[in-house]
Enzyme design. Structure first.
Site, PDB file in Angstrom:
ATOM      1  N   HIS A 155      80.475   4.161 -32.629  1.00 48.59           N
ATOM      2  CA  HIS A 155      80.699   5.470 -33.244  1.00 48.59           C
ATOM      3  C   HIS A 155      82.066   6.028 -32.831  1.00 48.59           C
ATOM      4  O   HIS A 155      82.815   6.550 -33.663  1.00 48.59           O
ATOM      5  CB  HIS A 155      79.608   6.456 -32.821  1.00 48.59           C
ATOM      6  CG  HIS A 155      78.278   6.214 -33.452  1.00 48.59           C
ATOM      7  ND1 HIS A 155      77.540   5.099 -33.188  1.00 48.59           N
ATOM      8  CD2 HIS A 155      77.552   6.978 -34.331  1.00 48.59           C
ATOM      9  CE1 HIS A 155      76.392   5.165 -33.872  1.00 48.59           C
ATOM     10  NE2 HIS A 155      76.384   6.282 -34.581  1.00 48.59           N
ATOM     11  N   HIS A 171      75.830   6.818 -24.763  1.00 52.87           N
ATOM     12  CA  HIS A 171      76.986   6.156 -24.171  1.00 52.87           C
ATOM     13  C   HIS A 171      77.438   6.863 -22.903  1.00 52.87           C
ATOM     14  O   HIS A 171      77.158   8.057 -22.697  1.00 52.87           O
ATOM     15  CB  HIS A 171      78.170   6.131 -25.155  1.00 52.87           C
ATOM     16  CG  HIS A 171      78.001   5.164 -26.272  1.00 52.87           C
ATOM     17  ND1 HIS A 171      78.132   3.803 -26.111  1.00 52.87           N
ATOM     18  CD2 HIS A 171      77.705   5.368 -27.583  1.00 52.87           C
ATOM     19  CE1 HIS A 171      77.922   3.209 -27.278  1.00 52.87           C
ATOM     20  NE2 HIS A 171      77.657   4.132 -28.178  1.00 52.87           N
TER      21      HIS A 171
END
Length: 244
Positions: free
Chosen positions: A161, A209
């Site tokens: 992303h 993340h």
């Protein structure tokens, strides 16, 4: 060109670097509020299949922002190629590094399943493990986040992303530098920068993340785009764009 791309790279890095030095190690939140839910919608703009809609919006913008439609199509083609190449590199790196996502580290630490065994499962089976865990052990986690995590069971490093938004920002900066008098191309830069920041923040806040994953992805986007735009600038193919 190099200075411009590097400047926006540094601006983008401010957020993950701040998170890296300013936050405690990730822990599951006891309350995902409206702000977190809002960040989820931003993360969806870089998630399959919605990322395709994001790409289509950018493609339409550049098609109409440039008077020379042949060059507009070429720009869109270059952008599509860079997005595909960068995501392909990400897909190669993830299984090589094998870093677990923050939420997966927390999940697996509460189960008897080793990480290697989990990743040997098929994608649908991994999704069922995630859903079963949250059904039994973390009822405070909202359904929208459980559903998203069940889809995101691959390795963490680097962040796909983050690479997606960073590549789009570098592309926007590079082509704006090649057409400095084109006002739409200049005006969209802060919009893409803010959008990218929000997507980056969402990846950390939602447990997908670590900040270092974001930093690596931003650096990779810079490495891929700098040689591309220095070559385009040298060729001067875009020097005579019809400005708008």
């Amino acid at each position: 060109m190099l200075k411009r791309l590097s400047l926006y790279t540094l601006l983008l890095l401010l957020l993950p670097i701040g998170l890296f030095y300013g936050q405690e190690p990730w822990q599951e939140s006891a309350n995902y509020d409206a702000f977190a839910h809002g960040l989820f919608y931003f993360t969806q703009t870089a998630s399959k299949p919605y990322a395709l809609i994001t790409c289509a919006i950018f493609a339409l913008f550049y098609f109409y922002a440039l008077k020379n439609k042949k060059k507009a199509l070429l720009v869109i083609g270059i952008m599509a190629g860079m997005v595909i190449v960068s995501q392909g590199i990400k897909s190669v790196l993830k299984p090589l590094v094998q870093e677990e996502r923050p939420f997966m580290s927390a999940l697996l630490s509460q189960t008897d399943m080793p990480s290697a065994n989990f990743h040997q499962l098929a994608k649908k089976e991994r999704a069922e493990v995630v859903k079963a865990y949250y059904k039994q052990n973390a009822r405070q986690t909202p359904k929208w986040l459980v559903k998203h995590r069940a889809k995101e069971t691959s390795y963490s490093f680097p962040s796909g992303h983050s690479l997606f938004v960073a590549v789009w920002l570098m592309l926007a900066v590079g082509f704006a530098q090649l057409a400095p008098k084109n006002r739409p191309l200049q005006k969209i830069l802060p919009v893409i920068l803010v959008w990218a920041w929000l997507v980056l923040l969402s990846r950390v806040q939602l447990g997908m993340h670590y900040p270092q994953d974001l930093i690596a992805s931003i650096g990779l986007a810079w490495l891929l785009n700098v040689p591309l735009f220095m070559w385009l600038e040298k060729k001067k193919y875009f020097a005579n764009w019809a400005e708008k």
